[in-house]
Write a protein that holds these residues in place. Structure first.
Motif, PDB file in Angstrom:
ATOM      1  N   ALA A  63       0.825  -1.184   0.000  1.00 38.12           N
ATOM      2  CA  ALA A  63       0.000   0.000   0.000  1.00 38.12           C
ATOM      3  C   ALA A  63       0.868   1.245   0.000  1.00 38.12           C
ATOM      4  O   ALA A  63       1.992   1.243   0.495  1.00 38.12           O
ATOM      5  N   HIS A  64       0.334   2.315  -0.541  1.00 34.84           N
ATOM      6  CA  HIS A  64       0.993   3.609  -0.507  1.00 34.84           C
ATOM      7  C   HIS A  64      -0.057   4.691  -0.661  1.00 34.84           C
ATOM      8  O   HIS A  64      -1.136   4.461  -1.209  1.00 34.84           O
ATOM      9  N   ALA A  65       0.266   5.884  -0.158  1.00 35.18           N
ATOM     10  CA  ALA A  65      -0.659   7.002  -0.268  1.00 35.18           C
ATOM     11  C   ALA A  65      -0.625   7.555  -1.681  1.00 35.18           C
ATOM     12  O   ALA A  65       0.427   7.695  -2.290  1.00 35.18           O
ATOM     13  N   ALA A  66      -1.791   7.869  -2.217  1.00 34.26           N
ATOM     14  CA  ALA A  66      -1.885   8.419  -3.569  1.00 34.26           C
ATOM     15  C   ALA A  66      -1.954   9.941  -3.555  1.00 34.26           C
ATOM     16  O   ALA A  66      -1.498  10.588  -4.493  1.00 34.26           O
TER      17      ALA A  66
ATOM     18  N   LEU B 134      -3.850  19.725  -3.545  1.00 32.12           N
ATOM     19  CA  LEU B 134      -3.683  18.281  -3.420  1.00 32.12           C
ATOM     20  C   LEU B 134      -3.413  17.706  -4.804  1.00 32.12           C
ATOM     21  O   LEU B 134      -3.927  18.206  -5.808  1.00 32.12           O
ATOM     22  N   ASN B 135      -2.624  16.627  -4.870  1.00 32.91           N
ATOM     23  CA  ASN B 135      -2.351  15.964  -6.140  1.00 32.91           C
ATOM     24  C   ASN B 135      -2.475  14.458  -5.977  1.00 32.91           C
ATOM     25  O   ASN B 135      -2.030  13.898  -4.957  1.00 32.91           O
ATOM     26  N   ASN B 136      -3.087  13.805  -6.969  1.00 34.28           N
ATOM     27  CA  ASN B 136      -3.186  12.351  -7.002  1.00 34.28           C
ATOM     28  C   ASN B 136      -2.054  11.817  -7.883  1.00 34.28           C
ATOM     29  O   ASN B 136      -2.090  11.962  -9.104  1.00 34.28           O
ATOM     30  N   VAL B 137      -1.050  11.210  -7.253  1.00 38.39           N
ATOM     31  CA  VAL B 137       0.117  10.722  -7.989  1.00 38.39           C
ATOM     32  C   VAL B 137      -0.050   9.265  -8.409  1.00 38.39           C
ATOM     33  O   VAL B 137       0.874   8.673  -8.974  1.00 38.39           O
ATOM     34  N   ASP B 138      -1.232   8.696  -8.165  1.00 41.89           N
ATOM     35  CA  ASP B 138      -1.487   7.297  -8.486  1.00 41.89           C
ATOM     36  C   ASP B 138      -2.099   7.179  -9.889  1.00 41.89           C
ATOM     37  O   ASP B 138      -2.453   8.173 -10.532  1.00 41.89           O
ATOM     38  N   SER B 139      -2.232   5.943 -10.338  1.00 41.58           N
ATOM     39  CA  SER B 139      -2.834   5.662 -11.644  1.00 41.58           C
ATOM     40  C   SER B 139      -4.316   5.339 -11.525  1.00 41.58           C
ATOM     41  O   SER B 139      -4.945   4.968 -12.513  1.00 41.58           O
ATOM     42  N   ARG B 140      -4.864   5.483 -10.303  1.00 42.42           N
ATOM     43  CA  ARG B 140      -6.278   5.202 -10.078  1.00 42.42           C
ATOM     44  C   ARG B 140      -6.957   6.437  -9.492  1.00 42.42           C
ATOM     45  O   ARG B 140      -6.324   7.233  -8.797  1.00 42.42           O
TER      46      ARG B 140
ATOM     47  N   GLU C 291      -9.061  12.502 -10.041  1.00 38.70           N
ATOM     48  CA  GLU C 291      -8.684  11.582 -11.108  1.00 38.70           C
ATOM     49  C   GLU C 291      -7.179  11.321 -11.098  1.00 38.70           C
ATOM     50  O   GLU C 291      -6.409  12.094 -10.521  1.00 38.70           O
ATOM     51  N   PRO C 292      -6.739  10.235 -11.721  1.00 39.35           N
ATOM     52  CA  PRO C 292      -5.303   9.914 -11.759  1.00 39.35           C
ATOM     53  C   PRO C 292      -4.475  11.056 -12.344  1.00 39.35           C
ATOM     54  O   PRO C 292      -4.860  11.666 -13.341  1.00 39.35           O
ATOM     55  N   GLN C 293      -3.345  11.355 -11.677  1.00 32.65           N
ATOM     56  CA  GLN C 293      -2.410  12.378 -12.135  1.00 32.65           C
ATOM     57  C   GLN C 293      -3.057  13.759 -12.275  1.00 32.65           C
ATOM     58  O   GLN C 293      -2.609  14.583 -13.057  1.00 32.65           O
ATOM     59  N   ARG C 294      -4.092  14.001 -11.511  1.00 34.76           N
ATOM     60  CA  ARG C 294      -4.755  15.306 -11.506  1.00 34.76           C
ATOM     61  C   ARG C 294      -4.718  15.871 -10.094  1.00 34.76           C
ATOM     62  O   ARG C 294      -4.342  15.203  -9.133  1.00 34.76           O
TER      63      ARG C 294
END
Length: 257
Positions: A23-26, A47-53, A87-90
């Motif tokens: 697990a990791h924080a997105a 805030l930024n979502n660095v995950d692919s989900r 959303e991912p990368q947003r």
């Protein structure tokens, strides 16, 4: 129903079913603290979502009780949006607005920004054992009156460090803070002779004090001591400094013979 589920997740922060997991924080927050200058209409936090989900996020402020449910907390601020999807990368900007109230004008006030991220349920979750985690990040937010214009770390020379005994009789290092700012200690180490003891980081309130306890073992000072420490500035960067540790009457410092 969604609000109820989010409150349950905010309190528990973990949903378990079994077995091994990775697990990791997105969600990442720009900055490690927020400063709200009095008179500002609002302050934005990125805030930024660095995950692919995609990630569902709940955000709220608290006044120091980390265990309180978001719907039960009363603070003089509004935070928007409080529940949203990233959303991912947003990214997403949080807007924090002061709603008014009788705030101290001679010192800072502190609140905490909470960001809870709830990852989507995998499509094959029902077919395998798994643990799903909801990650919660909590950072400080300082409300700063208009009369306070200095860098909070500029008054380091006014800080006083001395040996004290806590309620159990164990020695600690007490930090007296005569300034109107919260002083966040990032790291601290006491050196006396050949002995070096690391202390747990903590925060001293304005015109107050905080007791720094050893990370491990006991504090046994038998010679003049020096403390090397870092103070965190408004950007979360450590500012290094050092000071003499003074003895007190109830915990005398014995010099080596």
């Amino acid at each position: 129903m969604r609000s109820m589920k989010l409150r349950i997740l905010a309190a528990a922060a973990v949903v378990c079913s079994a077995a091994t997991f990775a697990a990791h924080a997105a969600i990442t927050i720009t900055g490690t603290r927020v400063v709200y200058p009095a008179g500002n209409r609002e302050v934005n936090v990125r805030l930024n979502n660095v995950d692919s989900r995609p990630v569902l996020v709940q955000a709220w402020l608290d006044d120091g009780n980390a265990a309180a449910a978001p719907n039960e907390i009363k603070v003089p601020f509004t935070l928007l949006p409080s529940v949203f999807r990233v959303e991912p990368q947003r990214g997403q900007a949080l807007r924090i607005m002061f709603t008014g109230g009788d705030m101290p004008k001679d010192r800072e006030s502190v609140y905490w920004l909470n960001v809870l991220e709830i990852p989507p349920k995998p499509k094959d979750a029902d077919e395998r054992n798994m643990i799903q985690l909801a990650f919660r990040t909590r950072i400080k937010m300082f409300y700063r009156p208009a009369s306070l214009l200095d860098d909070p770390t500029a008054g380091r020379a006014l800080l006083k460090w001395h040996v004290e005994a806590d309620d159990k009789g164990e020695r600690v290092i007490r930090l007296d803070n005569p300034s109107p700012y919260y002083i966040s200690i990032g790291s601290a180490e006491v050196a006396a002779g050949n002995s070096r003891v690391s202390l747990r980081p903590d925060m001293a309130p304005p015109f107050g004090h905080v007791d720094l306890v050893p990370e491990a073992g006991k504090l046994d000072i038998r010679a003049p001591a020096t403390i090397s420490y870092t103070v965190l500035n408004d950007f979360g960067s450590p500012i290094k400094d050092s000071a003499e540790v003074l003895p007190t009457q109830n915990t005398p410092v014995q010099k080596d013979q």
